[in-house]
Design an enzyme around this catalytic site. Sequence first.
Site, mmCIF file in Angstrom:
data_model
loop_
_atom_site.group_PDB
_atom_site.id
_atom_site.type_symbol
_atom_site.label_atom_id
_atom_site.label_comp_id
_atom_site.label_asym_id
_atom_site.label_seq_id
_atom_site.Cartn_x
_atom_site.Cartn_y
_atom_site.Cartn_z
ATOM 1 N N GLN A 135 -1.970 -15.502 -1.977
ATOM 2 C CA GLN A 135 -2.320 -14.466 -2.953
ATOM 3 C C GLN A 135 -1.202 -14.300 -3.973
ATOM 4 O OE1 GLN A 135 -3.124 -11.206 -0.276
ATOM 5 N NE2 GLN A 135 -1.054 -10.394 -0.453
ATOM 6 N N TYR A 148 -0.526 -18.826 10.426
ATOM 7 C CA TYR A 148 -1.494 -18.224 9.511
ATOM 8 C C TYR A 148 -2.147 -19.304 8.654
ATOM 9 C CZ TYR A 148 -3.480 -14.635 6.481
ATOM 10 O OH TYR A 148 -4.353 -13.824 5.781
ATOM 11 N N GLU A 181 0.852 -1.181 0.000
ATOM 12 C CA GLU A 181 0.000 0.000 0.000
ATOM 13 C C GLU A 181 0.894 1.239 0.000
ATOM 14 O OE1 GLU A 181 -0.264 -2.175 2.858
ATOM 15 O OE2 GLU A 181 -1.782 -3.469 1.959
#
Length: 177
Positions: free
Chosen positions: A169, A159, A126
């Site tokens: 992803q 995770y 980001e």
Amino acid sequence: MASNHQMIEPYEANQVKVVNGERIVSYGTSSYGYDVRCSNEFKVFTNLESVIVDPKNFDESSFVDKTADICIIPPNSFALARTVEFFKIPRNVLTICLGKSTYARCGIIVNVTPLEPEWEGHVTLEFSNTTPLPAKIYANEGVAQMLFFESDEECKNSYKDRGGKYQGQTGVTLPKT
């Protein structure tokens, strides 16, 4: 660190600062971390549709897709991208990402949440442009540094064990609930 190069692909053992005779924002192995590159896949935030930004019901029309060697982020806006590198974090390692000073000193902030033990995938980056001017991001050059923290023991619930929603992803990934 006990892990080998298999946790980062492609892996660059050196700090690369020049490509084809041209200086770049460096990437590769650093003193105590690894500087990742940004791919040429971007999602640039737009307010054309004037939708409400809602992390629980995200509207994809908030972004414009762009594939390019350079991404211009509008003033006071942001963009998403992904790393060139694919990560496979070992069960006893936590990874923290920090922006590189070259971008930070231009008012461009890089945010990435921690990469938890046994997370794998391309990292969604980001970029926030905090300035009142357009800002430039360079694909295939360094944008952030990964720091790796190794534990003496493996975590009880990784995770992967929890079935994390961002596991595996491969592209620029938008918010999921």
